[in-house]
Design an enzyme around this catalytic site. Structure first.
Site, PDB file in Angstrom:
ATOM      1  N   THR A 132     -25.895  49.941 -23.879  1.00  0.00           N
ATOM      2  CA  THR A 132     -24.597  49.816 -23.153  1.00  0.00           C
ATOM      3  C   THR A 132     -23.514  50.856 -23.708  1.00  0.00           C
ATOM      4  O   THR A 132     -23.761  51.500 -24.752  1.00  0.00           O
ATOM      5  CB  THR A 132     -23.729  48.328 -23.605  1.00  0.00           C
ATOM      6  OG1 THR A 132     -22.442  48.542 -23.371  1.00  0.00           O
ATOM      7  CG2 THR A 132     -24.091  48.072 -25.058  1.00  0.00           C
ATOM      8  N   ASP A 133     -22.712  51.303 -22.892  1.00  0.00           N
ATOM      9  CA  ASP A 133     -21.731  52.277 -23.246  1.00  0.00           C
ATOM     10  C   ASP A 133     -20.838  51.931 -24.268  1.00  0.00           C
ATOM     11  O   ASP A 133     -20.085  52.735 -25.049  1.00  0.00           O
ATOM     12  CB  ASP A 133     -20.862  52.940 -22.083  1.00  0.00           C
ATOM     13  CG  ASP A 133     -19.984  51.909 -21.420  1.00  0.00           C
ATOM     14  OD1 ASP A 133     -19.996  50.591 -21.863  1.00  0.00           O
ATOM     15  OD2 ASP A 133     -19.013  52.336 -20.545  1.00  0.00           O
ATOM     16  N   GLU A 134     -20.810  50.850 -24.410  1.00  0.00           N
ATOM     17  CA  GLU A 134     -19.786  50.065 -25.585  1.00  0.00           C
ATOM     18  C   GLU A 134     -20.199  50.442 -27.073  1.00  0.00           C
ATOM     19  O   GLU A 134     -19.532  50.422 -27.973  1.00  0.00           O
ATOM     20  CB  GLU A 134     -19.883  48.328 -25.420  1.00  0.00           C
ATOM     21  CG  GLU A 134     -19.078  48.034 -24.179  1.00  0.00           C
ATOM     22  CD  GLU A 134     -18.774  46.691 -24.342  1.00  0.00           C
ATOM     23  OE1 GLU A 134     -18.606  45.798 -25.514  1.00  0.00           O
ATOM     24  OE2 GLU A 134     -18.936  45.850 -23.496  1.00  0.00           O
ATOM     25  N   TYR A 157     -21.030  42.477 -30.726  1.00  0.00           N
ATOM     26  CA  TYR A 157     -21.876  42.707 -29.607  1.00  0.00           C
ATOM     27  C   TYR A 157     -22.217  44.207 -29.676  1.00  0.00           C
ATOM     28  O   TYR A 157     -23.588  44.488 -29.754  1.00  0.00           O
ATOM     29  CB  TYR A 157     -21.254  42.402 -28.529  1.00  0.00           C
ATOM     30  CG  TYR A 157     -21.998  43.095 -27.227  1.00  0.00           C
ATOM     31  CD1 TYR A 157     -23.245  42.725 -26.899  1.00  0.00           C
ATOM     32  CD2 TYR A 157     -21.413  43.977 -26.495  1.00  0.00           C
ATOM     33  CE1 TYR A 157     -23.911  43.246 -25.751  1.00  0.00           C
ATOM     34  CE2 TYR A 157     -22.253  44.583 -25.226  1.00  0.00           C
ATOM     35  CZ  TYR A 157     -23.483  44.018 -24.988  1.00  0.00           C
ATOM     36  OH  TYR A 157     -23.892  44.679 -23.968  1.00  0.00           O
ATOM     37  N   LYS A 161     -26.001  46.014 -30.389  1.00  0.00           N
ATOM     38  CA  LYS A 161     -26.710  47.024 -29.621  1.00  0.00           C
ATOM     39  C   LYS A 161     -26.937  48.397 -30.113  1.00  0.00           C
ATOM     40  O   LYS A 161     -27.838  49.043 -29.957  1.00  0.00           O
ATOM     41  CB  LYS A 161     -25.965  46.968 -28.232  1.00  0.00           C
ATOM     42  CG  LYS A 161     -25.734  45.845 -27.414  1.00  0.00           C
ATOM     43  CD  LYS A 161     -27.067  45.157 -26.806  1.00  0.00           C
ATOM     44  CE  LYS A 161     -27.597  46.148 -25.736  1.00  0.00           C
ATOM     45  NZ  LYS A 161     -28.965  45.537 -25.170  1.00  0.00           N
TER      46      LYS A 161
HETATM   47  N1  LIG Z   1     -23.712  43.305 -17.600  1.00  0.00           N
HETATM   48  C1  LIG Z   1     -23.104  44.574 -17.971  1.00  0.00           C
HETATM   49  O1  LIG Z   1     -22.086  45.039 -17.483  1.00  0.00           O
HETATM   50  C2  LIG Z   1     -24.004  45.403 -18.984  1.00  0.00           C
HETATM   51  C3  LIG Z   1     -23.568  46.462 -19.351  1.00  0.00           C
HETATM   52  C4  LIG Z   1     -24.158  47.484 -20.305  1.00  0.00           C
HETATM   53  C5  LIG Z   1     -25.372  46.983 -20.573  1.00  0.00           C
HETATM   54  N2  LIG Z   1     -25.834  45.810 -20.468  1.00  0.00           N
HETATM   55  C6  LIG Z   1     -27.148  45.236 -21.098  1.00  0.00           C
HETATM   56  O2  LIG Z   1     -28.000  44.750 -20.120  1.00  0.00           O
HETATM   57  C7  LIG Z   1     -28.861  43.903 -20.645  1.00  0.00           C
HETATM   58  C8  LIG Z   1     -28.747  42.779 -19.567  1.00  0.00           C
HETATM   59  O3  LIG Z   1     -27.221  42.205 -19.554  1.00  0.00           O
HETATM   60  P1  LIG Z   1     -26.854  41.195 -18.442  1.00  0.00           P
HETATM   61  O4  LIG Z   1     -25.427  41.140 -18.485  1.00  0.00           O
HETATM   62  O5  LIG Z   1     -27.697  40.826 -17.361  1.00  0.00           O
HETATM   63  O6  LIG Z   1     -26.898  39.763 -19.537  1.00  0.00           O
HETATM   64  P2  LIG Z   1     -27.195  38.347 -19.314  1.00  0.00           P
HETATM   65  O7  LIG Z   1     -26.369  37.670 -20.470  1.00  0.00           O
HETATM   66  O8  LIG Z   1     -26.858  37.892 -17.755  1.00  0.00           O
HETATM   67  O9  LIG Z   1     -28.804  37.946 -19.443  1.00  0.00           O
HETATM   68  C9  LIG Z   1     -29.378  38.178 -20.646  1.00  0.00           C
HETATM   69  C10 LIG Z   1     -30.738  37.348 -20.314  1.00  0.00           C
HETATM   70  O10 LIG Z   1     -31.537  37.410 -21.551  1.00  0.00           O
HETATM   71  C11 LIG Z   1     -31.853  36.223 -21.883  1.00  0.00           C
HETATM   72  N3  LIG Z   1     -32.286  35.898 -23.562  1.00  0.00           N
HETATM   73  C12 LIG Z   1     -31.211  35.941 -24.264  1.00  0.00           C
HETATM   74  N4  LIG Z   1     -31.619  35.714 -25.544  1.00  0.00           N
HETATM   75  C13 LIG Z   1     -32.871  35.660 -25.438  1.00  0.00           C
HETATM   76  C14 LIG Z   1     -33.977  35.544 -26.300  1.00  0.00           C
HETATM   77  N5  LIG Z   1     -33.829  35.486 -27.565  1.00  0.00           N
HETATM   78  N6  LIG Z   1     -35.420  35.731 -26.074  1.00  0.00           N
HETATM   79  C15 LIG Z   1     -35.645  35.894 -24.406  1.00  0.00           C
HETATM   80  N7  LIG Z   1     -34.481  35.863 -23.768  1.00  0.00           N
HETATM   81  C16 LIG Z   1     -33.238  35.914 -24.232  1.00  0.00           C
HETATM   82  C17 LIG Z   1     -31.034  35.183 -21.323  1.00  0.00           C
HETATM   83  O11 LIG Z   1     -31.450  33.945 -21.030  1.00  0.00           O
HETATM   84  C18 LIG Z   1     -30.629  35.925 -20.223  1.00  0.00           C
HETATM   85  O12 LIG Z   1     -31.539  35.674 -18.925  1.00  0.00           O
HETATM   86  C19 LIG Z   1     -28.346  43.652 -21.978  1.00  0.00           C
HETATM   87  O13 LIG Z   1     -29.207  44.055 -22.797  1.00  0.00           O
HETATM   88  C20 LIG Z   1     -27.032  44.221 -21.991  1.00  0.00           C
HETATM   89  O14 LIG Z   1     -26.621  44.327 -23.361  1.00  0.00           O
HETATM   90  C21 LIG Z   1     -25.173  44.794 -19.775  1.00  0.00           C
END
Ligand SMILES: NC(=O)c1ccc[n+]([C@@H]2O[C@H](COP(=O)([O-])OP(=O)(O)OC[C@H]3O[C@@H](n4cnc5c(N)ncnc54)[C@H](O)[C@@H]3O)[C@@H](O)[C@H]2O)c1
Length: 208
Positions: A132-134, A157, A161
């Site tokens: 993430t950019d965070e 968080y 990351k």
């Molecule tokens: N949503 C955003 O805007 C955003 C931005 C930048 C980066 N990200 C990164 O992208 C990725 C996906 O984000 P998202 O928004 O789809 O998240 P989300 O919370 O919607 O999905 C996360 C998924 O991971 C699964 N999970 C959690 N813990 C687990 C474990 N211990 N074992 C197996 N599965 C597990 C959950 O069941 C869920 O399906 C993350 O790594 C997040 O840090 C997201």
């Protein structure tokens, strides 16, 4: 199938879109979706592809090292797309440990399993870590981050990351593991859990 790719977190918001894209676009690639189905994971996001022959769903925890090692032995993965994470900043403030476990330990378990599985031949293998950019902290006067921006995480968080990014980089430098990290900004769209800002606002408006 020509290749087998492990995709973690495929029942979540971004992961479910990536799984669907890969399963439909690359019928010759077997996509194994590993997800623990936490509150954020929902298999209803994927009902349209769950009977496809190049798709397998496995419920499991990336924090469980023995399970992860067995999974790599069973499937001999060619690549990993790692999205599974605890992803909500506010939850990280109330329960940081869950973020340390999943985002740091879970990532290390996958890195170790990939390293051992690919130790004979890394050619064509790839470990893609979605970050993430965070990790760069708060936007300064320039109003943008680049890959050169120093890491400056501000929440449990983003610290978890950032820590996982450092470990992914370390596995590249120490073990030559072929890795890619991306640090995207906030995403929004369908299947996003309604704790995140945009779906939360839409949901609240719909319910007055
Ligand atoms: N949503 C955003 O805007 C955003 C931005 C930048 C980066 N990200 C990164 O992208 C990725 C996906 O984000 P998202 O928004 O789809 O998240 P989300 O919370 O919607 O999905 C996360 C998924 O991971 C699964 N999970 C959690 N813990 C687990 C474990 N211990 N074992 C197996 N599965 C597990 C959950 O069941 C869920 O399906 C993350 O790594 C997040 O840090 C997201």
């Amino acid at each position: 199938m020509k290749q087998t790719i492990l995709l973690t977190g495929g029942a979540g918001f971004i992961g479910s879109h990536v799984v669907r894209l890969f399963v439909n676009k690359y019928p010759e690639i077997h996509i194994v979706n590993l997800d623990n189905l936490t509150y954020a994971g929902n298999l209803e996001n994927l009902t349209d592809i769950d009977s496809k022959s190049n798709y397998t769903f496995i419920k499991g925890d990336i924090v469980d090292k023995e399970f992860i090692d067995k999974l790599f032995k069973q499937y001999n993965f060619d690549g990993v797309i790692h999205l599974a994470a605890e992803s909500h900043v506010d939850r990280s403030i109330t329960n940081p440990l869950a973020f340390v476990e999943t985002n740091i330990l879970g990532t290390v378990n996958l890195l170790n399993a990939a390293r051992h599985s690919w130790s004979d031949n890394m050619e064509g293998k790839r470990f893609y870590h979605i970050s993430t950019d965070e990790v760069y902290g708060t936007l300064g006067e320039t109003g943008l981050f680049t890959e050169e921006t120093p890491y400056d995480p501000r929440s449990p968080y983003s610290a978890s990351k950032a820590s996982s990014d450092h470990l992914v980089r370390a596995y590249y430098h120490t073990y030559d593991l072929p890795v890619v990290i991306s640090n995207c900004s906030n995403n929004y769209g369908s299947h996003q859990f309604p704790e995140k800002l945009i779906p939360l606002c839409i949901n609240n408006i719909k319910h007055n």
